[in-house]
Motif scaffolding. Structure first.
Motif, short mmCIF file in Angstrom:
data_model
loop_
_atom_site.label_atom_id
_atom_site.label_comp_id
_atom_site.label_asym_id
_atom_site.label_seq_id
_atom_site.Cartn_x
_atom_site.Cartn_y
_atom_site.Cartn_z
N THR B 258 0.82 -1.21 0.00
CA THR B 258 0.00 0.00 0.00
C THR B 258 0.86 1.27 0.00
OG1 THR B 258 -0.10 -0.22 2.39
CG2 THR B 258 -1.99 -1.02 1.17
N ILE B 261 2.18 2.17 -3.42
CA ILE B 261 1.18 2.81 -4.29
C ILE B 261 1.07 4.30 -3.94
CG2 ILE B 261 -1.27 2.86 -4.93
CD1 ILE B 261 -1.37 -0.14 -4.38
N VAL B 262 1.08 4.60 -2.65
CA VAL B 262 1.01 6.00 -2.22
C VAL B 262 2.25 6.76 -2.65
CG1 VAL B 262 1.12 7.47 -0.17
CG2 VAL B 262 -0.60 5.68 -0.31
N SER B 265 1.99 7.49 -6.35
CA SER B 265 0.91 8.43 -6.65
C SER B 265 1.30 9.84 -6.25
CB SER B 265 -0.36 8.04 -5.89
OG SER B 265 -0.69 6.71 -6.14
N LYS B 266 1.99 9.95 -5.11
CA LYS B 266 2.40 11.25 -4.59
C LYS B 266 3.42 11.90 -5.52
CE LYS B 266 4.62 11.09 -0.95
NZ LYS B 266 5.32 11.01 0.33
N TYR B 271 2.13 9.26 -16.81
CA TYR B 271 1.20 8.27 -17.33
C TYR B 271 1.89 7.47 -18.42
CZ TYR B 271 -2.83 6.36 -19.76
OH TYR B 271 -3.72 5.52 -20.35
N TYR B 276 4.22 3.71 -13.50
CA TYR B 276 2.78 3.97 -13.44
C TYR B 276 2.01 2.65 -13.45
CZ TYR B 276 -1.88 5.46 -14.90
OH TYR B 276 -3.23 5.65 -14.98
N ILE B 279 1.99 0.30 -10.15
CA ILE B 279 1.09 0.45 -9.00
C ILE B 279 -0.18 -0.40 -9.19
CG2 ILE B 279 1.94 2.69 -8.23
CD1 ILE B 279 -0.49 4.00 -9.48
#
Lengths: 292, 308
Positions: B258, B261-262, B265-266, B271, B276, B279
């Motif tokens: 988890t 993933i954070v 994303s942060k 993209y 990318y 995740i």
């Protein structure tokens, strides 16, 4: 002839009573330790955050300087988020609950939907973030707007609202329904005028509790790409925004000690909002709950 | 008021619009009810499609069996997920060690010993504990539990597995306590009274009657709590660090699925980059873990339930 030797019973009972007392204390201590954790947590946050809490904190935007950092954008952003999440999730949740309780037959599709809802409730919130990122942010091109984040959050709390509404609808007694049909009302009339009014306290309580979960959720917002440093207020649902938990996350993860206090002050604001929402839920439950 | 009731009924029955509403409403509500199903399908499709794209770039074997997670290296990016899984399991292990004894003890206390008044006080407090946002727990882990542990064991680093593990444990205590208590409370009073009448102490009743009878519910509560611990994100993002490691060290920085993933994303990974897509692959793995746990919990509580 005596079947029960009093002395032996007393002797054995003593040991067993001691064991019983001992474990009673152990179980009680374990329970209290959980409560103690809560007390320490609250004390820590209040003692760290209280000094930074002021009117300025509520009316300032975020800042590089801890002393000037405020929570205005996050607070307003969270309110905007709720303006999207509340109607979306309640309409979808209550609608689903009405269908499942009033219209759905006992067949495979119903069982499947029901099973699906309980499984959905167990999906980690960060995975909902990935769903929101792909579907709302990219495929529907909503970007990191309030709408995209709001829809993601709505889906996240949907199972909670459905289950709570189902319970509320189920607890409306059958006689009310029968009486309504007996008077010649149609099914939809019965639902709108009899069942929903009777179930509304339960539905509202469940919905408010679900919304208070949404307001504290952080992970989906990060994944959806909600930014932190925002120096303006959103004007519509298509604007970017930030939210209370995002702002708290940002402050907490900064190395400077001063920002820890700012984060704690932010947590006090968040917890106050939650306390307010929960009080409203408890009030509604106590005030409008009818016993049939 | 020249109408009789009969006429009114006949008139109202004739209204087309009303019939239309009565017919359309179930359809509309059914469509709404399918949103939850669509959500599940959406999650599955999203994860599968993006994960498949990920596997066109990284070999499946490397992902599953690789012991190095080094996604940000420009020259030699490696995507072996085992370090992230090990990080997740470390947190889960500590959380369970903390939460299971306390949670089940609290459940036994509430269902067997506590008076109604005590229960009325303790249960809402547990609900409060369950309602605290995880970001708050994360802050608590980072600013209180970690320094406290460091003052006792100086070898513990600022980011470690123990502090967030303990706090995740605190977070899932209410879940274990309340679900287990529900299971124990549904054991009929007559059985308890029978045992008490035979001279059992309350402790003996709890150990020999209530807990065995409620064991399916208790195990299910623990499995659900494990699922929650695996999926917990903010506590580990704040307090566990971001160093994916394939070892048995609990005192230093780790990374969970988890938290990865954070982290990505942060950082706003572009993209279409492999990072990318990674995740989604990690999210898919996480999803499978929690799904298996949820299905297991369901199975246990159905299969081993004692019916009274």
């Amino acid at each position: 002839m005596r079947y029960i030797e009093h002395d032996i019973v007393v002797k054995r009972m003593n040991g067993r009573n001691v064991v019983n007392k001992l474990f009673k204390s152990i179980f009680l201590l374990a329970t209290l330790s959980a409560l103690l954790a809560l007390v320490i947590l609250l004390y820590q946050i209040v003692s760290q955050g209280a000094s930074h809490l002021s009117i300025d904190f509520l009316t300032n935007f975020a800042s590089r300087f801890p002393a000037e950092a405020g929570i205005k954008a996050a607070l307003v952003g969270s309110i905007w988020l709720m303006l999207v999440v509340a109607p979306t999730s309640i309409i979808l949740g209550v609608g689903s609950a009405i269908y499942l309780e009033e219209y759905a037959g006992k067949n495979r599709i119903t069982t499947f939907i029901q099973m699906n809802i309980s499984n959905l409730a167990g999906v980690p919130s960060v995975v909902f973030g990935l769903l929101g990122l792909t579907i709302f942010v990219r495929a529907l091109a909503l970007g990191n707007s309030i709408l995209a984040a709001g829809f993601t959050m709505s889906l996240l709390i949907l199972p909670v609202i459905i289950v709570a509404s189902q319970e509320a609808i189920r607890s409306v007694p059958g006689e009310l329904r029968d009486a309504s049909y007996g008077m010649g009302a149609t099914k939809w009339q019965t639902i709108v005028r009899i069942i929903l009014p009777a179930a509304i306290p339960g539905i509202l309580t469940g919905s408010i509790l679900a919304l208070s979960r949404a307001i504290g959720e952080t992970a989906p917002l990060i994944v959806v790409g909600v930014p932190v440093i925002i120096q303006f207020l959103p004007e519509g649902v298509m604007d970017t925004f930030t939210a209370l938990p995002m702002q708290i996350y940002d402050w907490s993860s900064r190395p400077q000690q001063e920002f820890q206090q700012v984060a704690a002050a932010g947590i006090i604001v968040l917890m106050s909002v939650l306390l307010l929402m929960n009080s409203v839920a408890v009030f509604i439950r106590n005030k409008f709950e009818k016993r049939y | 008021m020249g109408q009789s009731v009969q006429e009114m009924i006949a008139q109202s029955k004739g209204k087309k619009s009303k019939k239309f509403v009565e017919k359309m409403i179930p359809v509309l509500l059914f469509l709404i009810a399918t949103v939850s199903v669509l959500t599940t399908i959406g999650i599955m499709l999203t994860l599968i499609v993006e994960t498949v794209t990920f596997f066109t770039r990284v070999s499946f074997i490397e992902f599953i069996f690789g012991t190095t997670w080094l996604p940000f290296s420009n020259l030699d990016a490696q995507f072996g997920i085992l370090p992230l899984i090990v990080g997740t399991l470390k947190i889960t292990l500590i959380a369970i060690v903390v939460a299971v004894p306390i949670g089940i003890s609290a459940a036994i206390y509430l269902s067997e010993y506590a008076t109604d008044n005590v229960r009325r006080v303790i249960k809402p407090v547990l609900e409060v504990l369950a309602g605290i946002p995880t970001i708050v727990y994360g802050f608590f882990a980072l600013t209180f539990v970690t320094p406290l542990l460091q003052s006792i064991f100086p070898e513990i680093k600022i980011f470690n597995a123990i502090s967030p593990g303990i706090v995740v444990g605190i977070m899932i205590i209410p879940m274990i306590a309340s679900l287990s208590e529900d299971a124990m409370s549904s054991v009929p009073k007559s059985i308890r009274d029978g045992a008490l009448a035979m001279g059992s102490t309350k402790f003996e009743v709890a150990m020999k009657i209530t807990v065995p009878a409620a064991i399916s519910g208790i195990i299910a509560s623990v499995v659900l709590a494990i699922s929650r611990a695996i999926g917990e994100t903010m506590i580990v993002s704040l307090a566990a660090g971001s160093t994916p490691k394939f070892d048995g060290d609990f005192t230093g920085s780790i990374q969970t699925m988890t938290a990865y993933i954070v982290q990505v994303s942060k950082g706003d990974a572009g993209y279409g980059t492999t990072i990318y897509y990674s995740i989604y692959a990690v999210g898919f793995t996480l999803f499978v873990f929690t799904l298996v746990m949820n299905i297991l919990a369901n199975y246990v509580s159905k299969r081993f339930r004692e019916e009274y």
